[in-house]
Design an enzyme around this catalytic site. Structure first.
Site, PDB file in Angstrom:
ATOM      1  N   GLU A   1       2.248  -1.623  -4.504  1.00 29.20           N
ATOM      2  CA  GLU A   1       0.915  -0.917  -4.779  1.00 29.20           C
ATOM      3  C   GLU A   1       0.101  -1.795  -5.873  1.00 29.20           C
ATOM      4  O   GLU A   1       0.529  -1.896  -6.883  1.00 29.20           O
ATOM      5  CB  GLU A   1       1.056   0.348  -5.091  1.00 29.20           C
ATOM      6  CG  GLU A   1      -0.292   1.247  -5.499  1.00 29.20           C
ATOM      7  CD  GLU A   1      -1.352   1.176  -4.252  1.00 29.20           C
ATOM      8  OE1 GLU A   1      -2.221   0.716  -4.701  1.00 29.20           O
ATOM      9  OE2 GLU A   1      -0.987   1.594  -3.221  1.00 29.20           O
TER      10      GLU A   1
ATOM     11  N   SER B   1      -0.468  -1.231   4.792  1.00 27.87           N
ATOM     12  CA  SER B   1      -1.435  -0.257   4.876  1.00 27.87           C
ATOM     13  C   SER B   1      -2.170  -0.068   3.874  1.00 27.87           C
ATOM     14  O   SER B   1      -1.911   0.728   2.707  1.00 27.87           O
ATOM     15  CB  SER B   1      -0.300   1.109   4.947  1.00 27.87           C
ATOM     16  OG  SER B   1       0.692   0.873   3.725  1.00 27.87           O
TER      17      SER B   1
ATOM     18  N   GLY C   1       0.737  -1.319  -0.071  1.00 27.33           N
ATOM     19  CA  GLY C   1      -0.198  -0.045   0.002  1.00 27.33           C
ATOM     20  C   GLY C   1       0.890   1.238  -0.148  1.00 27.33           C
ATOM     21  O   GLY C   1       1.568   1.488   0.846  1.00 27.33           O
TER      22      GLY C   1
ATOM     23  N   HIS D   1       9.154  38.357   1.352  1.00 30.32           N
ATOM     24  CA  HIS D   1      10.178  37.907   0.569  1.00 30.32           C
ATOM     25  C   HIS D   1      11.352  37.840   1.294  1.00 30.32           C
ATOM     26  O   HIS D   1      11.968  38.928   2.191  1.00 30.32           O
ATOM     27  CB  HIS D   1      10.713  38.886  -0.639  1.00 30.32           C
ATOM     28  CG  HIS D   1      11.744  38.498  -1.454  1.00 30.32           C
ATOM     29  ND1 HIS D   1      11.699  37.672  -2.393  1.00 30.32           N
ATOM     30  CD2 HIS D   1      12.843  39.306  -1.456  1.00 30.32           C
ATOM     31  CE1 HIS D   1      13.140  37.406  -2.954  1.00 30.32           C
ATOM     32  NE2 HIS D   1      13.645  38.571  -2.523  1.00 30.32           N
TER      33      HIS D   1
ATOM     34  N   GLY E   1      -0.240   4.401   0.194  1.00 21.53           N
ATOM     35  CA  GLY E   1      -1.077   5.584   0.703  1.00 21.53           C
ATOM     36  C   GLY E   1      -0.187   6.366   1.612  1.00 21.53           C
ATOM     37  O   GLY E   1       1.136   6.228   1.718  1.00 21.53           O
ATOM     38  N   VAL E   2      -0.749   7.151   2.583  1.00 25.09           N
ATOM     39  CA  VAL E   2      -0.107   7.898   3.329  1.00 25.09           C
ATOM     40  C   VAL E   2       0.652   7.225   4.335  1.00 25.09           C
ATOM     41  O   VAL E   2       1.762   7.576   4.674  1.00 25.09           O
ATOM     42  CB  VAL E   2      -1.307   9.000   4.097  1.00 25.09           C
ATOM     43  CG1 VAL E   2      -0.560   9.919   5.237  1.00 25.09           C
ATOM     44  CG2 VAL E   2      -1.893   9.761   3.080  1.00 25.09           C
ATOM     45  N   ILE E   3       0.010   6.228   5.030  1.00 22.77           N
ATOM     46  CA  ILE E   3       0.805   5.625   6.056  1.00 22.77           C
ATOM     47  C   ILE E   3       2.028   4.892   5.579  1.00 22.77           C
ATOM     48  O   ILE E   3       3.103   4.711   6.060  1.00 22.77           O
ATOM     49  CB  ILE E   3      -0.144   4.479   6.803  1.00 22.77           C
ATOM     50  CG1 ILE E   3      -1.100   5.106   7.347  1.00 22.77           C
ATOM     51  CG2 ILE E   3       0.704   3.482   7.600  1.00 22.77           C
ATOM     52  CD1 ILE E   3      -2.233   4.432   8.073  1.00 22.77           C
TER      53      ILE E   3
ATOM     54  N   GLY F   1      -5.665   0.801   4.106  1.00 24.15           N
ATOM     55  CA  GLY F   1      -6.684   1.500   4.562  1.00 24.15           C
ATOM     56  C   GLY F   1      -7.170   1.181   5.668  1.00 24.15           C
ATOM     57  O   GLY F   1      -6.530   0.295   6.503  1.00 24.15           O
TER      58      GLY F   1
END
Length: 475
Positions: A213, A279, A190, A454, A192-194, A281
């Site tokens: 994935e 990971s 997976g 700036h 994803g984020v994790i 979900g």
């Protein structure tokens, strides 16, 4: 004998403890029930986010980034660092301290706002004339009664079928945050984020990391241009990402784990590793809630069914956060918690799903709000796009991190901002300007005409907004 409250909140994560605090601020007599325990068995409110999610992962990301900079980037600044070592036990200990400080902070807020806290599992006992009886099961059994109930029980990591988490070899986010040593080889299923955040932590510390994935595209929910830019950066770092794979048999042995899979070309492959992080979900957590006792409705995913205002099918029962529809994000849960408390008080709580920001805290960071370019194309929207690379930003050059870009998407006629997407340094902070702008229905020209300091990274957002109309201030 039952204790009576105006509002009882089941779950002390971001949705629950925020809902409890807001309800107390509005004058209600409030109780919050949470069962998380620390290592000593004491209360640890804060839910997945504080205990095994947002907070500890950011602590480890920060530690691992320092280590990576010392080994690979200090020399660029004229700083000589030799024989740099990492003390994993101390790093994990610091993470645990950060978590405990957050736990204690929530308990302090409960006390400050006169919220009664009950340490244990909350579940529905029955409906009564005064509302609902809630059973608290813990070190001490309690029975609470309230007319208004807010369910905020969060979510649990989804396991692969036939491969349960043992948190020793096959790890969820929980086990991935408690490793006592750097694995030589690590496989993550997976991206994803994790997966990306944990993969980044352990890669920086020396692990050989491969991410598998199933989808054919990388970060399918992210704007395609931004996702491609991010993947180039991860590939350069040595984070191995294989897309379009089909995971087969997983075997655990005394030495570690073996993962069989088929790659995107249909070829049979196998990977041996010391640790496997899954990971893929998360699933809504209604375990032990005893919804049958009152007839609380769940959907096919096991989530509590709610309307647009977080009302369930039962009068006086509300639900927020990961246990209901919508993105499983801590700040989304917080927004719903506040909104529900205000609705109970007769006010008009509001949550705009289209302006909820998303962040992946890798390096480079990835953050976005609103629609992606592929979503706009799919719905046939007339839009304009503008991008600006951090490579041309003076502050990014000074930081030594010019990876990535800012991308603005605006309506072709009204110029209203429809989406902002960032990959690069401090994207998690920069996205807030876009959220504010979109909440106030700002145009890209509004951002372009606002004075930005700036040098600052935020100048890249101004330049991207200018680029929507093919303009620039960068000479």
């Amino acid at each position: 004998m039952s204790q009576t409250f105006d509002v009882v909140v089941i779950g002390g994560g971001p949705g629950g403890y925020i809902a409890a605090i807001r309800a107390a601020q509005l004058g209600f007599k409030v109780a919050c029930i949470d069962e998380w325990k620390n290592a000593a068995g004491g209360p640890a409110p804060g839910g997945t986010c504080t205990n095994v999610g947002c907070i500890p992962s950011k602590a480890l990301l920060q530690s691992s980034e320092h280590f990576d900079h010392a080994n690979h980037h200090f020399a660029d600044h004229g700083i000589t660092a030799t024989n740099v070592k990492i003390d994993i036990a101390k790093m994990i200990g610091r993470k645990d301290t950060v978590v405990k400080q957050n736990n204690d902070g929530i308990l302090y807020l409960f006390k400050k706002n006169k919220i009664s806290f009950f340490h244990g599992r909350g579940s529905f006992a029955k409906a009564v004339e005064a509302g609902y009886e809630i059973q608290v099961t813990g070190a001490k059994e309690e029975l609470l009664t309230a007319r208004q109930i807010i369910v905020a029980t969060g979510s649990n990591a989804r396991a692969l079928p036939g491969t349960p988490f043992d948190e020793e070899t096959v790890l969820s986010n929980d086990g991935a945050l408690r490793l006592g040593a750097v694995p030589k080889k690590m496989v993550l299923i997976g991206s994803g984020v994790i997966g990306l955040e944990m993969g980044s932590v352990w890669r920086r510390l020396g692990s050989d990391v491969t991410i598998l994935e199933g989808l054919p595209t990388f970060l399918g929910a992210v704007d395609e241009q931004i996702a491609k830019e991010a993947k180039k950066a991860f590939d350069k770092q040595g984070l191995k990402i294989e897309l379009g794979v089909k995971v087969g048999e997983i075997k655990t042995t005394k030495k570690g784990v073996s993962v069989a899979y088929t790659n995107a070309k249909g070829e049979a492959q196998s990977l041996d590793a010391d640790k496997l992080i899954v990971s893929i979900g998360r699933v809504p957590n209604t375990i032990g809630l005893n919804v049958e006792a009152v007839g609380l409705q769940l959907d096919e995913r096991g989530a509590i069914v709610v309307d647009a205002e977080c009302r369930t099918n039962l009068k006086g029962v509300w639900a927020v956060g990961d246990v209901v529809r919508g993105p499983m994000l801590a700040h989304k849960a917080e927004e719903e918690g506040v909104a529900v408390a205000e609705r109970i008080a007769g006010q008009h709580g509001h949550v705009n799903f289209n302006t909820i920001p998303w962040v992946i805290y890798t390096s480079p960071e990835i953050a976005w709000v609103g629609e992606t370019e592929q979503q706009l194309k799919a719905r046939g929207a007339a839009y304009k796009a503008g991008t600006f690379p951090f490579l041309a930003n003076g502050r990014a050059r000074a930081l030594g991190d010019t990876t990535g870009m800012v991308k603005f998407l605006a309506d072709a006629v009204s110029d209203e901002i429809l989406g902002v997407h960032i990959v690069g340094p401090q994207a998690s902070e920069l996205i807030a300007e876009a959220v504010v702008a979109m909440e106030f229905k700002a145009s890209a020209e509004d951002i372009a005409r606002i004075c930005h300091a700036h040098p600052s990274l935020s100048e890249a957002t101004k330049e991207a907004a200018l680029a929507v109309d093919k303009r620039t201030l960068n000479f």
